[in-house]
Design a protein around this motif. Structure first.
Motif, PDB file in Angstrom:
ATOM      1  N   ASP A   1      26.236   3.086  10.546  1.00 41.14           N
ATOM      2  CA  ASP A   1      26.096   3.839  11.784  1.00 41.14           C
ATOM      3  C   ASP A   1      24.602   3.944  12.090  1.00 41.14           C
ATOM      4  O   ASP A   1      23.754   3.707  11.222  1.00 41.14           O
ATOM      5  N   PRO A   2      24.219   4.289  13.326  1.00 46.61           N
ATOM      6  CA  PRO A   2      22.793   4.471  13.629  1.00 46.61           C
ATOM      7  C   PRO A   2      22.165   5.487  12.679  1.00 46.61           C
ATOM      8  O   PRO A   2      22.712   6.568  12.454  1.00 46.61           O
ATOM      9  N   ILE A   3      21.012   5.125  12.123  1.00 47.92           N
ATOM     10  CA  ILE A   3      20.317   5.979  11.151  1.00 47.92           C
ATOM     11  C   ILE A   3      18.935   6.303  11.692  1.00 47.92           C
ATOM     12  O   ILE A   3      18.191   5.405  12.106  1.00 47.92           O
ATOM     13  N   ALA A   4      18.563   7.572  11.688  1.00 45.42           N
ATOM     14  CA  ALA A   4      17.221   7.973  12.099  1.00 45.42           C
ATOM     15  C   ALA A   4      16.252   7.680  10.958  1.00 45.42           C
ATOM     16  O   ALA A   4      16.406   8.221   9.849  1.00 45.42           O
ATOM     17  N   ILE A   5      15.253   6.830  11.222  1.00 47.37           N
ATOM     18  CA  ILE A   5      14.311   6.424  10.197  1.00 47.37           C
ATOM     19  C   ILE A   5      12.939   7.020  10.526  1.00 47.37           C
ATOM     20  O   ILE A   5      12.429   6.822  11.638  1.00 47.37           O
ATOM     21  N   PRO A   6      12.321   7.761   9.611  1.00 42.53           N
ATOM     22  CA  PRO A   6      10.979   8.313   9.867  1.00 42.53           C
ATOM     23  C   PRO A   6       9.960   7.187  10.027  1.00 42.53           C
ATOM     24  O   PRO A   6      10.147   6.066   9.553  1.00 42.53           O
ATOM     25  N   SER A   7       8.858   7.503  10.704  1.00 43.17           N
ATOM     26  CA  SER A   7       7.786   6.524  10.882  1.00 43.17           C
ATOM     27  C   SER A   7       7.241   6.116   9.511  1.00 43.17           C
ATOM     28  O   SER A   7       7.038   6.957   8.627  1.00 43.17           O
ATOM     29  N   GLY A   8       7.034   4.802   9.342  1.00 36.11           N
ATOM     30  CA  GLY A   8       6.514   4.311   8.060  1.00 36.11           C
ATOM     31  C   GLY A   8       6.668   2.813   7.922  1.00 36.11           C
ATOM     32  O   GLY A   8       7.184   2.123   8.820  1.00 36.11           O
ATOM     33  N   ASP A   9       6.208   2.308   6.765  1.00 39.70           N
ATOM     34  CA  ASP A   9       6.259   0.871   6.432  1.00 39.70           C
ATOM     35  C   ASP A   9       7.118   0.737   5.187  1.00 39.70           C
ATOM     36  O   ASP A   9       6.747   1.224   4.106  1.00 39.70           O
ATOM     37  N   TYR A  10       8.271   0.028   5.299  1.00 38.40           N
ATOM     38  CA  TYR A  10       9.276   0.066   4.241  1.00 38.40           C
ATOM     39  C   TYR A  10       9.691  -1.336   3.765  1.00 38.40           C
ATOM     40  O   TYR A  10       9.610  -2.302   4.509  1.00 38.40           O
TER      41      TYR A  10
END
Length: 606
Positions: A567-576
């Motif tokens: 499902d759509p997942i809210a991802i915090p700002s960052g480099d992963y």
């Protein structure tokens, strides 16, 4: 045309006529195998003695009057005829004895010398080249024509380099496919370019290609794409193959997997090509001795000794992204296939490189010092002492049992669906009850009944077992077991084989930016061993570590085993670094294993 050129052309025309006529006469004389009659001899002599008209020879007609002898040339004078042509008349035959006619020739073919004034003779031709025959420009033209002829011959393929020799030095349950026809491959069989060699799941084969060789594990499939001495090429279609490449100076040795080529010069390397869910493939390459060049569409890198690369191929054979390159770890080297090849290379006296850690070095011989001899004076003999009574002899200890007899080699083959097939020699002795395929973790030695087992075959001719194995490192052996009166007896057993079960590849993981700060991730379903659920795990990109759920990485979602997207997942700002793993719990919920996983995805969230 200049006068000199006209004169040269006349000389060539005259010479051509003389040669043609002389050849005709010689052929006639040989065909008849006899001396011509006087009338013919007279005509021939007259024709040879008279001058030729430039551009054509005087025809042979009726007998003509012989020319008077020419005066002898002065010392140093060069005798030449008109237009610098050589003599062809009686002066060239002076002093030559006339042959007597044979008695078995028909009388009407011979006449006395007095009847015609000419003696019978056999025509003799002597070649003499005029001094001014070939101008330099004609010589240059002839050389140019010769060069053109050689070039045309070479280009036509007459002078082509020979193919290097290829043959099967060992074959077990293997076939060769030539021109679409399959036949059983036998040791010593000669192979040709474009031959395809396949091994059964429990088979194997070794192919010598001009001094280089490749060993095929069970389920492998290769084609000899090129036997060019400078550019040998093998198309690895499926399975696992160990290569020992030795290319000639200035040449190379290539293995092709889809659109990716692994190029070697003097290298030992291992390639494993297997199918992945979704129709793609994964190729794992290990550079075990010296370096290995890797090339393909938008792909060019070199694996140094001790490093490995995993390349994911799309269904069309093209690479899906950059290869994952890492140092070959201890667990990867513990693979039974590599151990066997290291032992074989060691027996052949070949350099082992990264495989040297798998071979136990032989103890160095210990040299016993020779005591020094010191000259001394002979001592005065001491009086004889009374003999010491001999001690009571102790009983000879019984030898320690050597253990169960050796049953042979346990073979392990990884199949396309990530299962494993085990095979072993049939037990020929007595007292058999069943086979036990026993195992232990790590370096422990397995033995029934203390160790767990994967298979229990109760038929003596049932010598294989196929099943899924949990990821991990194992010591495995096969034992032939008997239980007379309830007591366990090991009748025979194989040597211990080390097995490392790795995580299968699920291909690529994709991330869809929904534009509202959420992302939707999708993947190809894993269809291998039964597992509990997926885990979408991640690590910070700067850590340099690939995420893994069993190793404690954080997760964003745990989709169920039937899912192919989140499902759509809210991802915090960052480099992963992000990947998806199929997690199972073979030993209960105490410890989870990643049965399969996608390649790591680089995700930047603004």
């Amino acid at each position: 045309m200049s006068p000199d050129e006209m004169n040269e052309m006349e000389q060539l025309d005259a010479l051509a006529i003389e040669l043609a006529e002389g050849g005709r006469l010689a052929r006639q004389a040989i065909a008849r195998d006899s001396v011509p009659n006087g009338d013919f001899a007279a005509r021939l002599r007259a024709d040879l003695d008279r001058d030729f008209v430039v551009g054509r020879a005087a025809p042979l007609g009726a007998a003509v009057e012989l020319a008077a002898p020419r005066p002898a040339p002065l010392p140093g004078q060069v005798e030449r005829r008109a237009a610098s042509r050589p003599f062809t008349g009686p002066e060239r035959r002076a002093g030559r004895p006339r042959p007597a006619p044979a008695t078995d020739i028909e009388p009407d073919r011979w006449e006395e010398a007095g009847d015609t004034g000419a003696a019978p003779l056999r025509p003799a031709i002597q070649w003499r080249i005029p001094t001014r025959l070939l101008p330099s420009r004609w010589l240059a033209a002839g050389l140019a024509a010769a060069v053109a002829l050689v070039s045309l011959t070479y280009a036509s393929g007459v002078f082509t380099s020979a193919k290097i020799a290829a043959s099967a030095t060992a074959a077990d349950q293997a076939v060769v496919i030539r021109d679409g026809v399959a036949s059983q491959l036998t040791a010593g069989e000669q192979l040709r370019q474009n031959d395809e060699v396949r091994t059964a799941a429990g088979g194997s084969a070794t192919i010598d290609v001009g001094g280089s060789y490749l060993r095929l594990a069970g389920g492998a499939d290769v084609e000899l794409a090129s036997l060019d001495p400078d550019h040998a090429a093998v198309d690895q279609l499926a399975g696992r193959v160990y290569y020992r490449a030795s290319a000639p100076a200035g040449g190379d040795y290539r293995v092709i997997t889809g659109s990716v080529a692994w190029q070697a010069i003097d290298t030992a390397f291992d390639l494993d090509r297997e199918a992945t869910p979704g129709g793609g493939e994964q190729v794992r390459g290990l550079a075990l001795y010296e370096s290995l060049a890797l090339s393909g569409p938008d792909l060019a890198t070199t694996l140094t000794e001790g490093s490995g690369a995993t390349v994911t191929l799309r269904p069309d054979g093209s690479p899906a992204g950059a290869p994952a390159i890492a140092t070959i770890g201890t667990q990867a080297l513990a693979d039974a296939w590599l151990v066997d090849n290291a032992e074989l290379d060691s027996q052949l006296g070949l350099p082992l490189g990264w495989l040297a850690a798998l071979i136990e070095p032989a103890p160095a011989p210990t040299s016993t010092p020779v005591p020094a001899v010191v000259a001394t004076r002979t001592p005065t003999p001491a009086p004889t002492a009374p003999p010491t009574p001999k001690p009571t002899p102790k009983p000879t200890p019984k030898p320690t049992p050597a253990g169960p007899p050796d049953l042979g080699t346990l073979k392990i083959v990884r199949n396309a669906d990530s299962s494993y097939t085990f095979s072993w020699p049939e037990y020929k002795g007595s007292g058999f009850m069943y086979y036990k395929l026993v195992y232990e973790d790590g370096s422990k030695t397995p033995s029934y009944p203390a160790s767990p087992y994967w298979a229990c075959n109760d038929s003596v001719d049932d010598t294989t077992w196929t099943g899924f194995i949990d990821p991990g490192t194992y010591s495995v052996r096969l034992q032939a077991v008997d239980e007379p009166s309830g007591k366990v007896v090991i009748r025979a057993q194989t040597k211990v084989v080390h097995l490392t079960v790795k995580t299968a590849s699920m291909g690529s993981l994709t991330a869809q930016d929904n534009g509202d700060g959420t992302y939707t991730f999708s993947w190809s379903a894993y269809t291998g061993a039964s597992f509990s659920s997926y885990e979408l795990v991640y690590e910070d990109w700067s850590s340099g570590n690939d995420p893994s759920y069993p190793d404690g990485s954080s997760d964003w979602a745990a989709p169920d085993a039937g899912s192919t997207s989140t499902d759509p997942i809210a991802i915090p700002s960052g480099d992963y670094r992000v990947r998806l793993q199929a997690i199972g719990y073979p030993d209960g919920f105490d410890c989870g294993y990643a049965y399969a996983q996608t390649t790591a995805l680089h995700l930047k969230v603004p």
